[in-house]
Design a protein around this motif. Structure first.
Motif, PDB file in Angstrom:
ATOM      1  N   LEU B  89      -6.921  15.332   2.254  1.00  0.00           N
ATOM      2  CA  LEU B  89      -8.222  14.741   1.742  1.00  0.00           C
ATOM      3  C   LEU B  89      -7.803  14.287   0.461  1.00  0.00           C
ATOM      4  O   LEU B  89      -8.652  13.565  -0.196  1.00  0.00           O
ATOM      5  N   ARG B  90      -6.914  14.873  -0.260  1.00  0.00           N
ATOM      6  CA  ARG B  90      -6.492  14.690  -1.535  1.00  0.00           C
ATOM      7  C   ARG B  90      -5.290  13.504  -1.832  1.00  0.00           C
ATOM      8  O   ARG B  90      -5.115  13.147  -3.030  1.00  0.00           O
ATOM      9  N   ILE B  91      -4.596  13.098  -1.061  1.00  0.00           N
ATOM     10  CA  ILE B  91      -3.675  12.299  -1.123  1.00  0.00           C
ATOM     11  C   ILE B  91      -3.741  11.079  -0.191  1.00  0.00           C
ATOM     12  O   ILE B  91      -4.282  11.199   0.637  1.00  0.00           O
ATOM     13  N   GLY B  92      -2.852  10.029  -0.646  1.00  0.00           N
ATOM     14  CA  GLY B  92      -3.071   8.805   0.439  1.00  0.00           C
ATOM     15  C   GLY B  92      -1.552   8.752   0.620  1.00  0.00           C
ATOM     16  O   GLY B  92      -0.844   8.722  -0.111  1.00  0.00           O
ATOM     17  N   VAL B  93      -1.298   8.064   1.779  1.00  0.00           N
ATOM     18  CA  VAL B  93       0.261   7.935   2.246  1.00  0.00           C
ATOM     19  C   VAL B  93       0.418   6.773   2.953  1.00  0.00           C
ATOM     20  O   VAL B  93      -0.633   6.435   3.871  1.00  0.00           O
ATOM     21  N   VAL B  94       1.110   5.778   2.705  1.00  0.00           N
ATOM     22  CA  VAL B  94       1.636   4.801   3.309  1.00  0.00           C
ATOM     23  C   VAL B  94       3.212   4.956   3.842  1.00  0.00           C
ATOM     24  O   VAL B  94       4.149   4.862   2.801  1.00  0.00           O
ATOM     25  N   ARG B 108     -12.073  -4.197   8.967  1.00  0.00           N
ATOM     26  CA  ARG B 108     -13.456  -3.739   8.333  1.00  0.00           C
ATOM     27  C   ARG B 108     -13.948  -2.355   9.023  1.00  0.00           C
ATOM     28  O   ARG B 108     -14.379  -1.418   8.581  1.00  0.00           O
ATOM     29  N   ASP B 109     -13.790  -2.512  10.440  1.00  0.00           N
ATOM     30  CA  ASP B 109     -14.276  -1.158  11.374  1.00  0.00           C
ATOM     31  C   ASP B 109     -13.333   0.093  10.867  1.00  0.00           C
ATOM     32  O   ASP B 109     -13.676   1.020  10.941  1.00  0.00           O
ATOM     33  N   SER B 110     -11.940  -0.191  10.637  1.00  0.00           N
ATOM     34  CA  SER B 110     -10.855   0.694  10.302  1.00  0.00           C
ATOM     35  C   SER B 110     -11.523   1.494   9.168  1.00  0.00           C
ATOM     36  O   SER B 110     -11.439   2.624   8.999  1.00  0.00           O
ATOM     37  N   PHE B 111     -11.934   0.591   8.083  1.00  0.00           N
ATOM     38  CA  PHE B 111     -12.528   1.112   6.824  1.00  0.00           C
ATOM     39  C   PHE B 111     -13.611   2.137   7.120  1.00  0.00           C
ATOM     40  O   PHE B 111     -13.510   2.817   6.460  1.00  0.00           O
ATOM     41  N   ALA B 112     -14.306   1.416   7.798  1.00  0.00           N
ATOM     42  CA  ALA B 112     -15.791   2.264   7.984  1.00  0.00           C
ATOM     43  C   ALA B 112     -15.438   3.358   8.635  1.00  0.00           C
ATOM     44  O   ALA B 112     -16.221   4.710   8.238  1.00  0.00           O
ATOM     45  N   LEU B 113     -14.655   3.484   9.615  1.00  0.00           N
ATOM     46  CA  LEU B 113     -14.357   4.719  10.174  1.00  0.00           C
ATOM     47  C   LEU B 113     -13.454   5.940   9.291  1.00  0.00           C
ATOM     48  O   LEU B 113     -13.877   7.035   9.256  1.00  0.00           O
ATOM     49  N   MET B 155      -0.146  -4.916   5.355  1.00  0.00           N
ATOM     50  CA  MET B 155       0.434  -3.914   4.339  1.00  0.00           C
ATOM     51  C   MET B 155      -0.924  -3.781   3.208  1.00  0.00           C
ATOM     52  O   MET B 155      -1.223  -2.512   2.627  1.00  0.00           O
ATOM     53  N   ARG B 156      -1.434  -4.917   3.045  1.00  0.00           N
ATOM     54  CA  ARG B 156      -2.756  -4.803   1.932  1.00  0.00           C
ATOM     55  C   ARG B 156      -3.806  -3.924   2.422  1.00  0.00           C
ATOM     56  O   ARG B 156      -4.406  -3.218   1.972  1.00  0.00           O
ATOM     57  N   GLY B 157      -3.864  -4.142   3.911  1.00  0.00           N
ATOM     58  CA  GLY B 157      -4.887  -3.089   4.692  1.00  0.00           C
ATOM     59  C   GLY B 157      -4.371  -1.831   4.547  1.00  0.00           C
ATOM     60  O   GLY B 157      -5.323  -0.816   4.300  1.00  0.00           O
ATOM     61  N   GLU B 158      -3.214  -1.401   4.651  1.00  0.00           N
ATOM     62  CA  GLU B 158      -2.763  -0.066   4.496  1.00  0.00           C
ATOM     63  C   GLU B 158      -3.000   0.382   2.989  1.00  0.00           C
ATOM     64  O   GLU B 158      -3.430   1.641   3.113  1.00  0.00           O
ATOM     65  N   LEU B 159      -2.543  -0.213   2.121  1.00  0.00           N
ATOM     66  CA  LEU B 159      -2.935   0.120   0.927  1.00  0.00           C
ATOM     67  C   LEU B 159      -4.178   0.780   0.519  1.00  0.00           C
ATOM     68  O   LEU B 159      -4.596   1.540   0.059  1.00  0.00           O
ATOM     69  N   THR B 160      -5.151  -0.276   0.964  1.00  0.00           N
ATOM     70  CA  THR B 160      -6.499  -0.066   0.841  1.00  0.00           C
ATOM     71  C   THR B 160      -6.995   1.215   1.711  1.00  0.00           C
ATOM     72  O   THR B 160      -7.697   2.066   1.102  1.00  0.00           O
ATOM     73  N   ALA B 161      -6.575   1.433   2.911  1.00  0.00           N
ATOM     74  CA  ALA B 161      -6.842   2.379   3.837  1.00  0.00           C
ATOM     75  C   ALA B 161      -6.468   3.720   3.101  1.00  0.00           C
ATOM     76  O   ALA B 161      -6.994   4.910   3.152  1.00  0.00           O
ATOM     77  N   ALA B 162      -5.279   3.612   2.390  1.00  0.00           N
ATOM     78  CA  ALA B 162      -4.846   4.899   1.775  1.00  0.00           C
ATOM     79  C   ALA B 162      -5.753   5.445   0.512  1.00  0.00           C
ATOM     80  O   ALA B 162      -5.312   6.318   0.030  1.00  0.00           O
ATOM     81  N   LEU B 163      -6.336   4.172   0.110  1.00  0.00           N
ATOM     82  CA  LEU B 163      -7.116   4.641  -1.083  1.00  0.00           C
ATOM     83  C   LEU B 163      -8.468   4.669  -1.143  1.00  0.00           C
ATOM     84  O   LEU B 163      -8.726   5.366  -2.135  1.00  0.00           O
ATOM     85  N   LEU B 164      -9.019   4.527  -0.159  1.00  0.00           N
ATOM     86  CA  LEU B 164     -10.619   4.361   0.101  1.00  0.00           C
ATOM     87  C   LEU B 164     -10.954   5.799  -0.088  1.00  0.00           C
ATOM     88  O   LEU B 164     -12.231   5.883  -0.420  1.00  0.00           O
ATOM     89  N   HIS B 165     -10.342   7.145   0.067  1.00  0.00           N
ATOM     90  CA  HIS B 165     -10.982   8.456  -0.082  1.00  0.00           C
ATOM     91  C   HIS B 165     -10.723   8.748  -1.546  1.00  0.00           C
ATOM     92  O   HIS B 165     -10.910  10.021  -1.887  1.00  0.00           O
ATOM     93  N   GLY B 166     -10.079   7.838  -2.201  1.00  0.00           N
ATOM     94  CA  GLY B 166      -9.987   8.236  -3.787  1.00  0.00           C
ATOM     95  C   GLY B 166      -9.072   9.497  -3.931  1.00  0.00           C
ATOM     96  O   GLY B 166      -9.056  10.379  -4.305  1.00  0.00           O
ATOM     97  N   PRO B 167      -7.620   9.095  -3.357  1.00  0.00           N
ATOM     98  CA  PRO B 167      -6.845  10.469  -3.480  1.00  0.00           C
ATOM     99  C   PRO B 167      -6.167  10.371  -4.812  1.00  0.00           C
ATOM    100  O   PRO B 167      -6.123   9.495  -5.466  1.00  0.00           O
ATOM    101  N   GLU B 168      -5.896  11.635  -5.373  1.00  0.00           N
ATOM    102  CA  GLU B 168      -5.316  12.046  -6.440  1.00  0.00           C
ATOM    103  C   GLU B 168      -3.684  11.594  -6.665  1.00  0.00           C
ATOM    104  O   GLU B 168      -3.103  11.150  -7.694  1.00  0.00           O
ATOM    105  N   VAL B 169      -3.244  11.632  -5.601  1.00  0.00           N
ATOM    106  CA  VAL B 169      -1.824  10.975  -5.372  1.00  0.00           C
ATOM    107  C   VAL B 169      -1.636  10.182  -4.099  1.00  0.00           C
ATOM    108  O   VAL B 169      -2.179  10.416  -3.242  1.00  0.00           O
ATOM    109  N   LEU B 170      -0.778   9.109  -4.520  1.00  0.00           N
ATOM    110  CA  LEU B 170      -0.654   8.117  -3.496  1.00  0.00           C
ATOM    111  C   LEU B 170       0.868   8.102  -3.297  1.00  0.00           C
ATOM    112  O   LEU B 170       1.826   7.853  -4.344  1.00  0.00           O
ATOM    113  N   PHE B 171       1.340   8.459  -2.303  1.00  0.00           N
ATOM    114  CA  PHE B 171       2.663   8.278  -1.684  1.00  0.00           C
ATOM    115  C   PHE B 171       2.871   7.103  -0.869  1.00  0.00           C
ATOM    116  O   PHE B 171       2.546   6.776   0.073  1.00  0.00           O
TER     117      PHE B 171
END
Ligand SMILES: Nc1ncnc2c1ncn2[C@@H]1O[C@H](COP(=O)(O)OP(=O)(O)O)[C@@H](O)[C@H]1O
Ligand SMILES: [Mg+2]
Lengths: 283, 322
Positions: B89-94, B108-113, B155-171
């Protein structure tokens, strides 16, 4: 947060996925299959064609004098075949080993990186898929069967409710069995062996190729109680054609529920072991 | 606040090697061989090394999908493997070569999910998504199923997906691998802005040095499972003797050569009116420029940064300059 659209981290505070996450995953499972219209049409056509073949074979073995076989009359047998052809799609008896492929390629680590365990993610999505299948893959063969043959309609209203419950339980049993086949990929390079074993045993002992009552009664009862296979096809169909009293039907639901609990627990245990192996030995 | 902390971190893999007919030996390979790493909140760290150096293995241990053979790890104060779902819940990973998006669903639906999966409040989700749509130009392909996206779009979608939950750390593990130049630039610019905002800690693995040059002030270089450098790019240059170059165009040649410590003339052109100096860091570029201004009429000046590829190549082969 600074302003409306910054990427500042979520202010820490407890946050956990709720039932909404599972609903959303189920909706995605529904939507995923809804986008493949051609695949749905192909599956529905195949299931219907095989309905004719299966029913022709059944008619060939029916006793000319009593017009029954293994306790089913002509109309019950028709329903058994045609509802069975629809049920295959709802429980998804045969599926590509997608999860096994994710394990093999290592993509499973992206599943592990979500705040919901992989098994729950897949289960939620599979229930959504089953919902879509009820509306398409179940309805079409049943309508086709009803147009061409004289189907058995339940006499008791409660049968419909019992059948719905039984179908849900059958979906869960089938999901668990497929999951176990897929999870074998944590240990095996190739899951074709377990996959073939599942296809054959579920077909022969589950009531798909023929009702398990074609076996001697003692064996049929043994299969129903002691193996999960009849819980997938045979039991829901026996409930639908009202074979036995309401008490027997409830007993059958109980058997299915027992298998759901047992198999889901087994899946969870297997998944834990598989994850353990994965995180220790690497993907 | 320290966000990532590792010490004595080690991962051994057992590999089976054939040794003759039907016989196999097992051999133990240390993919990560005792690394110590401490990353503060808001830092942007480039984790670089050649193929097989142990970058991905380290990242897997930090994110909780690989159990260390030895050593300690803490990320956001949590133990990654045992507390993996809480950490998630606290990290984002790509992982550059893998997708976390739903193949059959439109972005769009991936993001909503993902909003539901991570239990993100609606307004927060909308804010972050708006930000990513703007900076990563997602609008053109938001309704396209993921399987139909180009690698750069995905890849731009992946980055967004990794950031949408507001991670403190991005790997990020090789986030630019295989991308076309335009997408690479877009990803780098996006990460630069995210790093500049200063509240997301970023650990970026790459073997593309151009990523690092633009983005990361701190560089951790790993080779054969060991950290061989941890510091700034400048320190790396200083340590391995790489030189910046200053090219000056003068109205006339210098009357007498300049003598400054650590400054050497690399070449002269146009009858002495263009001079290329090499600086080893002893004398600042600014000092050299002011001396030149005193000595001659300066027309043009440009600084050539040292080639990071050279430095790292030297590092990998352990050939420190004299
Ligand atoms: N699951 C595994 N089993 C055996 N060896 C592995 C496994 N994963 C990685 N390795 C080995 O560990 C070393 C480091 O790999 P990796 O961390 O992927 O390198 P990098 O990401 O820096 O290219 C390589 O030699 C690789 O072959
Ligand atoms: Mg790697």
């Amino acid at each position: 947060m600074r302003g409306d659209d910054s990427l500042a981290p979520h202010a820490t505070g407890s946050r956990a996925p709720s039932y909404r996450a599972y609903l959303a995953l189920a909706a995605a499972g529904f939507q995923r299959y809804a986008t493949y219209r051609q695949a749905t049409v192909a599956a529905v056509v195949t299931n219907s064609v095989f309905g004719f073949l299966r029913f022709a074979v059944m008619l060939a073995v029916i006793d000319a004098g009593t017009r029954t076989v293994a306790g089913y009359d002509n109309r019950q047998l028709a329903t058994f075949v045609w509802a069975g052809q629809g049920l295959i799609g709802v429980v998804l008896l045969w599926a590509l080993p997608e999860f096994a492929e994710r394990i093999r390629t290592g993509d499973v680590i992206t599943d592990l990186l979500r705040p919901i365990d992989p098994m729950s993610q897949l289960l939620a999505a599979d229930l959504g898929r089953a919902g879509y299948a009820v509306l398409t893959r179940f309805v079409v063969p049943v309508v086709v069967g009803a147009l061409v043959f004289d189907l058995y309609a339940p006499r008791r209203q409660v049968t419909y409710a019992l059948f719905a419950c039984s179908t849900l339980l059958a979906t869960l049993v089938c999901f668990s069995c497929r999951y176990l086949v897929n999870a074998a990929a944590y240990w095996l390079l190739d899951v074709r062996g377990p996959q073939t074993a599942w296809t054959l045993t579920s077909g022969i002992f589950g009531g798909l190729y023929f009702p398990v009552w074609f076996f001697p009664d003692a064996m049929a009862i043994g299969l129903i109680v002691a193996t999960p296979f009849p819980s997938v096809i045979q039991i829901p169909l026996d409930i639908l054609v009202e074979r036995g009293s309401p008490a027997v039907q409830l007993g059958l639901l109980g058997v299915q529920a027992g298998w759901v609990v047992t198999l889901l627990a087994l899946c969870r245990w297997v998944q834990r072991r598989g994850e353990r192996k994965l995180v220790i030995q690497g993907g | 606040m320290t966000v990532i902390e590792a010490s004595g971190l080690r991962k051994e893999f057992t590999v089976r090697v054939k040794s003759g007919w039907l016989r196999r030996r097992t051999r133990i390979v240390a993919a990560v061989d005792g690394i110590a790493l401490s990353v503060e909140r808001g830092e942007m760290v480039g984790y670089i090394g050649p193929n097989g150096a142990g970058k991905s293995t380290t990242l897997k241990m930090l994110t909780g999908v690989l159990y260390p053979s030895a050593g300690q790890v803490r990320v956001c104060g949590l133990e990654p493997v045992p507390q993996r779902t809480r950490l998630a819940l606290r990290i984002g990973v790509v992982f550059g070569q893998r997708s976390q998006l739903w193949w059959d669903l439109p972005l769009r639906d991936s993001f909503a999910l993902l909003r539901h999966v991570y239990a993100v409040p609606a307004t927060e989700h909308a804010g972050r998504l708006a930000h990513c749509r703007r900076l990563l130009d997602l609008d053109a392909f938001l309704d396209v199923p993921v399987r139909q996206l180009s690698l750069g779009q995905r890849m731009r979608g992946e980055l967004t997906a990794a950031l949408l939950h507001g991670p403190e750390v991005l790997f990020l593990d090789e986030p630019t691998i295989g991308l076309d130049l335009v997408s690479k630039q877009a990803v780098r610019a996006f990460l630069a802005a995210l790093g500049a905002a200063g509240d997301t800690t970023i650990l970026l693995t790459t073997h593309d040095l151009a990523d690092i040059e633009r983005l990361c002030r701190r560089l951790v270089v790993i080779d054969q499972g060991r950290i061989v450098h941890d510091g700034s790019l400048d320190e790396l240059h200083a340590r391995y003797g790489s030189r910046r170059r200053l090219v000056v165009d003068l109205d006339e040649p210098l009357a007498a050569p300049l003598a400054l410590p650590g400054v050497t003339v690399e070449s002269t052109q146009a009858n002495g009116r263009r001079i290329t100096y090499a600086l080893d860091g002893t004398t600042a570029a600014g000092d050299l420029v002011s001396r030149l201004v005193e000595a001659a009429a300066l027309r043009d000046i440009s600084v050539l940064e040292p080639d990071i590829e050279d430095v790292v190549a030297r590092l990998y082969t352990r050939q420190a300059a004299p």
